[in-house]
Design a protein around this motif. Structure first.
Motif, PDB file in Angstrom:
ATOM      1  N   THR A   1      44.552 -10.205   5.126  1.00 27.29           N
ATOM      2  CA  THR A   1      44.753  -8.935   4.436  1.00 27.29           C
ATOM      3  C   THR A   1      43.488  -8.638   3.648  1.00 27.29           C
ATOM      4  OG1 THR A   1      47.095  -9.399   4.224  1.00 27.29           O
ATOM      5  CG2 THR A   1      46.207  -7.778   2.742  1.00 27.29           C
ATOM      6  N   LEU A   2      42.974  -7.425   3.780  1.00 29.61           N
ATOM      7  CA  LEU A   2      41.800  -7.024   3.011  1.00 29.61           C
ATOM      8  C   LEU A   2      42.147  -5.749   2.246  1.00 29.61           C
ATOM      9  CD1 LEU A   2      39.060  -7.532   5.768  1.00 29.61           C
ATOM     10  CD2 LEU A   2      39.484  -9.010   3.790  1.00 29.61           C
ATOM     11  N   ARG A   3      41.749  -5.701   0.977  1.00 30.85           N
ATOM     12  CA  ARG A   3      42.086  -4.544   0.155  1.00 30.85           C
ATOM     13  C   ARG A   3      40.833  -3.872  -0.381  1.00 30.85           C
ATOM     14  NH1 ARG A   3      44.799  -5.958  -4.699  1.00 30.85           N
ATOM     15  NH2 ARG A   3      43.227  -7.593  -4.658  1.00 30.85           N
ATOM     16  N   GLY A   4      40.883  -2.556  -0.481  1.00 32.11           N
ATOM     17  CA  GLY A   4      39.750  -1.814  -1.036  1.00 32.11           C
ATOM     18  C   GLY A   4      40.247  -0.522  -1.644  1.00 32.11           C
ATOM     19  N   VAL A   5      39.400   0.094  -2.446  1.00 31.70           N
ATOM     20  CA  VAL A   5      39.759   1.389  -3.034  1.00 31.70           C
ATOM     21  C   VAL A   5      38.668   2.405  -2.709  1.00 31.70           C
ATOM     22  CG1 VAL A   5      41.148   0.497  -4.942  1.00 31.70           C
ATOM     23  CG2 VAL A   5      38.691   0.751  -5.247  1.00 31.70           C
ATOM     24  N   THR A   6      39.086   3.652  -2.470  1.00 27.65           N
ATOM     25  CA  THR A   6      38.107   4.724  -2.345  1.00 27.65           C
ATOM     26  C   THR A   6      37.637   5.034  -3.758  1.00 27.65           C
ATOM     27  OG1 THR A   6      39.869   6.355  -2.450  1.00 27.65           O
ATOM     28  CG2 THR A   6      39.182   5.670  -0.257  1.00 27.65           C
ATOM     29  N   SER A   7      36.414   5.518  -3.881  1.00 25.48           N
ATOM     30  CA  SER A   7      35.852   5.684  -5.221  1.00 25.48           C
ATOM     31  C   SER A   7      34.864   6.844  -5.233  1.00 25.48           C
ATOM     32  CB  SER A   7      35.165   4.368  -5.624  1.00 25.48           C
ATOM     33  OG  SER A   7      34.689   4.425  -6.945  1.00 25.48           O
ATOM     34  N   ASN A   8      34.251   7.046  -6.378  1.00 22.44           N
ATOM     35  CA  ASN A   8      33.202   8.062  -6.492  1.00 22.44           C
ATOM     36  C   ASN A   8      31.940   7.584  -5.760  1.00 22.44           C
ATOM     37  OD1 ASN A   8      33.339   6.216  -9.005  1.00 22.44           O
ATOM     38  ND2 ASN A   8      31.183   6.764  -8.818  1.00 22.44           N
ATOM     39  N   THR A   9      31.056   8.518  -5.448  1.00 24.51           N
ATOM     40  CA  THR A   9      29.801   8.142  -4.796  1.00 24.51           C
ATOM     41  C   THR A   9      28.856   7.489  -5.803  1.00 24.51           C
ATOM     42  OG1 THR A   9      28.895  10.326  -5.226  1.00 24.51           O
ATOM     43  CG2 THR A   9      29.940   9.999  -3.086  1.00 24.51           C
ATOM     44  N   ARG A  10      28.004   6.632  -5.295  1.00 18.98           N
ATOM     45  CA  ARG A  10      27.020   5.925  -6.120  1.00 18.98           C
ATOM     46  C   ARG A  10      25.599   6.375  -5.825  1.00 18.98           C
ATOM     47  NH1 ARG A  10      32.195   3.807  -6.738  1.00 18.98           N
ATOM     48  NH2 ARG A  10      32.180   1.684  -7.548  1.00 18.98           N
ATOM     49  N   TYR A  11      25.314   6.656  -4.567  1.00 19.48           N
ATOM     50  CA  TYR A  11      23.921   6.807  -4.154  1.00 19.48           C
ATOM     51  C   TYR A  11      23.571   8.183  -3.641  1.00 19.48           C
ATOM     52  CZ  TYR A  11      24.112   1.808  -4.613  1.00 19.48           C
ATOM     53  OH  TYR A  11      24.286   0.555  -5.120  1.00 19.48           O
ATOM     54  N   SER A  12      24.558   8.980  -3.241  1.00 19.13           N
ATOM     55  CA  SER A  12      24.262  10.271  -2.620  1.00 19.13           C
ATOM     56  C   SER A  12      23.851  11.288  -3.672  1.00 19.13           C
ATOM     57  CB  SER A  12      25.501  10.799  -1.902  1.00 19.13           C
ATOM     58  OG  SER A  12      26.227   9.742  -1.335  1.00 19.13           O
ATOM     59  N   ASN A  13      22.795  12.038  -3.388  1.00 28.57           N
ATOM     60  CA  ASN A  13      22.421  13.121  -4.303  1.00 28.57           C
ATOM     61  C   ASN A  13      23.109  14.424  -3.892  1.00 28.57           C
ATOM     62  OD1 ASN A  13      20.845  14.441  -2.314  1.00 28.57           O
ATOM     63  ND2 ASN A  13      19.028  13.257  -2.867  1.00 28.57           N
ATOM     64  N   ARG A  14      22.942  15.475  -4.660  1.00 28.37           N
ATOM     65  CA  ARG A  14      23.659  16.736  -4.421  1.00 28.37           C
ATOM     66  C   ARG A  14      23.396  17.293  -3.029  1.00 28.37           C
ATOM     67  NH1 ARG A  14      27.941  18.812  -4.436  1.00 28.37           N
ATOM     68  NH2 ARG A  14      28.170  17.852  -6.474  1.00 28.37           N
ATOM     69  N   THR A  15      22.124  17.313  -2.637  1.00 21.35           N
ATOM     70  CA  THR A  15      21.775  17.841  -1.311  1.00 21.35           C
ATOM     71  C   THR A  15      22.492  17.059  -0.223  1.00 21.35           C
ATOM     72  OG1 THR A  15      19.598  18.217  -2.262  1.00 21.35           O
ATOM     73  CG2 THR A  15      19.790  18.490   0.108  1.00 21.35           C
ATOM     74  N   GLU A  16      22.506  15.734  -0.372  1.00 21.71           N
ATOM     75  CA  GLU A  16      23.144  14.887   0.640  1.00 21.71           C
ATOM     76  C   GLU A  16      24.655  15.101   0.679  1.00 21.71           C
ATOM     77  OE1 GLU A  16      19.626  11.567   0.147  1.00 21.71           O
ATOM     78  OE2 GLU A  16      21.489  11.358  -0.986  1.00 21.71           O
ATOM     79  N   VAL A  17      25.260  15.186  -0.499  1.00 21.52           N
ATOM     80  CA  VAL A  17      26.706  15.428  -0.549  1.00 21.52           C
ATOM     81  C   VAL A  17      27.030  16.752   0.140  1.00 21.52           C
ATOM     82  CG1 VAL A  17      28.643  15.961  -2.100  1.00 21.52           C
ATOM     83  CG2 VAL A  17      27.149  14.031  -2.616  1.00 21.52           C
ATOM     84  N   ASP A  18      26.225  17.787  -0.126  1.00 17.72           N
ATOM     85  CA  ASP A  18      26.473  19.095   0.489  1.00 17.72           C
ATOM     86  C   ASP A  18      26.311  19.026   2.005  1.00 17.72           C
ATOM     87  OD1 ASP A  18      27.009  20.134  -1.986  1.00 17.72           O
ATOM     88  OD2 ASP A  18      25.052  21.099  -2.246  1.00 17.72           O
ATOM     89  N   ARG A  19      25.286  18.319   2.471  1.00 21.99           N
ATOM     90  CA  ARG A  19      25.065  18.184   3.916  1.00 21.99           C
ATOM     91  C   ARG A  19      26.229  17.461   4.577  1.00 21.99           C
ATOM     92  NH1 ARG A  19      19.140  16.229   3.642  1.00 21.99           N
ATOM     93  NH2 ARG A  19      18.144  18.239   3.381  1.00 21.99           N
ATOM     94  N   LEU A  20      26.675  16.382   3.945  1.00 25.32           N
ATOM     95  CA  LEU A  20      27.790  15.604   4.498  1.00 25.32           C
ATOM     96  C   LEU A  20      29.061  16.453   4.537  1.00 25.32           C
ATOM     97  CD1 LEU A  20      27.054  12.287   2.582  1.00 25.32           C
ATOM     98  CD2 LEU A  20      27.129  12.475   5.067  1.00 25.32           C
ATOM     99  N   THR A  21      29.342  17.120   3.419  1.00 25.05           N
ATOM    100  CA  THR A  21      30.568  17.910   3.331  1.00 25.05           C
ATOM    101  C   THR A  21      30.587  19.020   4.371  1.00 25.05           C
ATOM    102  OG1 THR A  21      30.459  17.472   0.973  1.00 25.05           O
ATOM    103  CG2 THR A  21      32.078  19.085   1.670  1.00 25.05           C
ATOM    104  N   ALA A  22      29.411  19.573   4.670  1.00 25.61           N
ATOM    105  CA  ALA A  22      29.345  20.689   5.620  1.00 25.61           C
ATOM    106  C   ALA A  22      29.701  20.258   7.040  1.00 25.61           C
ATOM    107  CB  ALA A  22      27.951  21.303   5.588  1.00 25.61           C
ATOM    108  N   VAL A  23      29.418  18.997   7.407  1.00 29.51           N
ATOM    109  CA  VAL A  23      29.620  18.607   8.813  1.00 29.51           C
ATOM    110  C   VAL A  23      30.705  17.565   9.053  1.00 29.51           C
ATOM    111  CG1 VAL A  23      27.372  19.241   9.728  1.00 29.51           C
ATOM    112  CG2 VAL A  23      27.655  17.014   8.643  1.00 29.51           C
TER     113      VAL A  23
END
Ligand code: HEM
Length: 177
Positions: free
Chosen positions: A46-68
């Motif tokens: 059994t492996l457990r993990g949690v989704t969380s806030n981003t650590r490394y992505s900058n605004r431009t990267e977050v926007d690019r990811l969200t768009a596609v």
């Protein structure tokens, strides 16, 4: 989110391959449960993990990811990969800005990943603070037509400087009808 290998679950385990470090035992099925997991008494691991806030992505990267990017659970995405990863003490001893520089400026993790969106859907789970054997449980879903591209992406990422800091990695491939 709990990933449990046993004899029941939505996903068939097709292979369990050690990349570096100790592997995991093969099971026949994998269940993925969100929230309080009703754990099968006979689970192999059994492996457990949690989704969380981003650590490394900058605004431009977050926007690019969200768009596609696309979400999990697409009916045509009948293949999946669960890749648990642990990074070394040397990685965790770095400062945040040094880790970011290795992650993106040197390794282009997001740049590489973006080449494979929206074919591959993903979700990152953090496990380090839970005292788990891995720091991250990475999860990907894709259709059979994107299988080769997925393999290429994983090969490219494993050649980066970021991966010099990976001390344990297991590559688990799954499918569903
Ligand atoms: C589908 C293409 C991919 C994209 C778009 C992508 C994108 C990202 C992004 C944006 C982050 C940083 C999240 C943050 O800001 O905290 C991240 C982290 C991470 N990704 Fe990927 N990724 C992809 C594929 C992969 C693959 C194939 C693996 C494993 C073989 C992987 C392993 C990781 C790990 C371990 C982290 C956590 C790194 C850390 O916090 O030290 N990624 N990814």
């Amino acid at each position: 989110v709990t990933f449990a290998a046993s004899h029941t679950g939505q996903w068939a385990i097709d292979s369990v391959s050690p990349v570096i470090g100790e592997t995991l035992a093969p099971g026949s099925r994998l269940s993925v449960s969100e929230g309080a997991a009703d754990l099968a008494a006979d689970s192999i691991w059994t492996l457990r993990g949690v989704t969380s806030n981003t650590r490394y992505s900058n605004r431009t990267e977050v926007d690019r990811l969200t768009a596609v990017q696309e979400g999990l659970g697409r009916p045509q995405a009948t293949l999946a990969a669960l890749i648990p990863i642990r990074k070394s003490a040397a990685w965790w001893a770095l400062a945040q800005d040094e880790r970011r520089a290795i992650f993106e400026e040197q390794s282009r993790h997001i740049g590489i990943g973006l080449d494979y969106l929206p074919g591959v859907a993903r979700r990152l789970h953090h496990s380090r603070e839970l005292g788990e054997p891995f720091d991250f449980l990475t999860w990907f879903e894709y259709a059979p037509e994107h299988r080769d591209q997925f393999e290429e992406m994983v090969r490219r990422l494993r050649q980066t400087r970021e991966w010099d800091y990976v001390e344990r990695e297991v590559d688990i491939r799954l499918s569903r009808a």
